[in-house]
Design a protein around this motif. Sequence first.
Motif, mmCIF file in Angstrom:
data_model
loop_
_atom_site.group_PDB
_atom_site.id
_atom_site.type_symbol
_atom_site.label_atom_id
_atom_site.label_comp_id
_atom_site.label_asym_id
_atom_site.label_seq_id
_atom_site.Cartn_x
_atom_site.Cartn_y
_atom_site.Cartn_z
ATOM 1 N N GLU A 1 -49.303 -46.431 -10.903
ATOM 2 C CA GLU A 1 -49.313 -47.503 -9.904
ATOM 3 C C GLU A 1 -49.790 -46.944 -8.568
ATOM 4 O O GLU A 1 -48.988 -46.618 -7.692
ATOM 5 N N PRO A 2 -51.108 -46.793 -8.375
ATOM 6 C CA PRO A 2 -51.617 -46.123 -7.173
ATOM 7 C C PRO A 2 -51.187 -46.785 -5.869
ATOM 8 O O PRO A 2 -50.995 -46.098 -4.858
ATOM 9 N N GLU A 3 -51.036 -48.123 -5.859
ATOM 10 C CA GLU A 3 -50.637 -48.796 -4.629
ATOM 11 C C GLU A 3 -49.226 -48.386 -4.193
ATOM 12 O O GLU A 3 -48.897 -48.410 -3.007
ATOM 13 N N ALA A 4 -48.397 -48.007 -5.151
ATOM 14 C CA ALA A 4 -47.020 -47.613 -4.861
ATOM 15 C C ALA A 4 -46.816 -46.108 -4.970
ATOM 16 O O ALA A 4 -45.677 -45.639 -5.008
ATOM 17 N N ALA A 5 -47.902 -45.340 -5.006
ATOM 18 C CA ALA A 5 -47.784 -43.900 -5.217
ATOM 19 C C ALA A 5 -46.952 -43.232 -4.125
ATOM 20 O O ALA A 5 -46.117 -42.368 -4.408
ATOM 21 N N ALA A 6 -47.148 -43.659 -2.885
ATOM 22 C CA ALA A 6 -46.390 -43.047 -1.794
ATOM 23 C C ALA A 6 -44.907 -43.371 -1.903
ATOM 24 O O ALA A 6 -44.044 -42.528 -1.605
ATOM 25 N N ASP A 7 -44.582 -44.595 -2.345
ATOM 26 C CA ASP A 7 -43.179 -44.978 -2.511
ATOM 27 C C ASP A 7 -42.521 -44.159 -3.619
ATOM 28 O O ASP A 7 -41.394 -43.681 -3.468
ATOM 29 N N ALA A 8 -43.232 -43.994 -4.727
ATOM 30 C CA ALA A 8 -42.693 -43.202 -5.833
ATOM 31 C C ALA A 8 -42.566 -41.735 -5.444
ATOM 32 O O ALA A 8 -41.582 -41.071 -5.814
ATOM 33 N N ALA A 9 -43.535 -41.233 -4.684
ATOM 34 C CA ALA A 9 -43.450 -39.841 -4.228
ATOM 35 C C ALA A 9 -42.267 -39.642 -3.298
ATOM 36 O O ALA A 9 -41.579 -38.612 -3.361
ATOM 37 N N MET A 10 -42.012 -40.624 -2.412
ATOM 38 C CA MET A 10 -40.859 -40.530 -1.521
ATOM 39 C C MET A 10 -39.566 -40.515 -2.330
ATOM 40 O O MET A 10 -38.645 -39.733 -2.033
ATOM 41 N N MET A 11 -39.476 -41.369 -3.347
ATOM 42 C CA MET A 11 -38.291 -41.380 -4.197
ATOM 43 C C MET A 11 -38.117 -40.039 -4.897
ATOM 44 O O MET A 11 -37.010 -39.473 -4.941
ATOM 45 N N GLY A 12 -39.202 -39.504 -5.434
ATOM 46 C CA GLY A 12 -39.118 -38.231 -6.130
ATOM 47 C C GLY A 12 -38.666 -37.101 -5.216
ATOM 48 O O GLY A 12 -37.829 -36.268 -5.597
ATOM 49 N N ALA A 13 -39.203 -37.071 -3.995
ATOM 50 C CA ALA A 13 -38.817 -36.029 -3.038
ATOM 51 C C ALA A 13 -37.349 -36.155 -2.654
ATOM 52 O O ALA A 13 -36.640 -35.148 -2.509
ATOM 53 N N PHE A 14 -36.878 -37.391 -2.490
ATOM 54 C CA PHE A 14 -35.476 -37.599 -2.140
ATOM 55 C C PHE A 14 -34.567 -37.109 -3.256
ATOM 56 O O PHE A 14 -33.586 -36.396 -3.012
#
Length: 262
Positions: A239-252
């Motif tokens: 889901e490229p449009e939500a990639a930053a959101d998923a990356a933020m979740m993963g980092a958290f």
Amino acid sequence: MANIHPTAIVDPKAQLDADVTVGPYTLIGPHVKVGAGTTIAGHVVLEGHTSIGRDNRIFQFNSIGAANQDKKYKGEPTELVIGDRNTIREFCTLQVGTVQDKAVTRIGNDNWIMAYCHVAHDCIVGSNVTMANNSTLAGHIEIGDWVTIGGLVGIHQFVKVGAHVMVGFATAVSQDVPPFMLVDGNPMAVRGFNAVGLKRRDFSAARIAAVKQMHKLLYREGRTLEDAKAAIAALAQSEPEAAADAAMMGAFLAAATRGIAR
């Protein structure tokens, strides 16, 4: 010169922009810096090594920059740093950091801090955060951007609360809360994700759907945390449009230290 009421006591060493307004009976110490456009009402105490940015509104009866309440504190020159355009309502207590951490308590920009709130030593509060009346942050807490904290909420020391979280009224927060989640209760439980908040911030339908999927992966499918992390990482790819959101979740999730709210 700043517009200072004649009954205010401002140390000559304090650094106030010429556009600052100071109300009656306010006390400002020698190590305080205040930026342009900030208004400080009456009966406020600003002390310690405190830096306040531009266009803040500080209402009456606040204690800002006082010595923290950590018994290990020995008067070291630690800091409180407040950004721009914050509103700080009545009877709040915002305190300096400790040398046991980063030696600074930091509050970002555009926050709405209601009456009787407490921000303890070494907290990091992001931007666009709302703290409702009587919400309390213990030491070393990290609050992400766009978090809403309900009234009478207590957050345990060292807890991390991710961006876009909604914490319901009178919740006792003792574990890390992943981004986007909606929690409440005592004991605390995850009730869903903050769909209303995301819509208000103009998240696209695709991004909201991805957040919903992350919530499902973490809380609705019986997965282990490690399995959920892997699935969220894959979601960032699909889901490229939500990639930053998923990356933020993963980092958290990777940085969580107290265990996440489950």
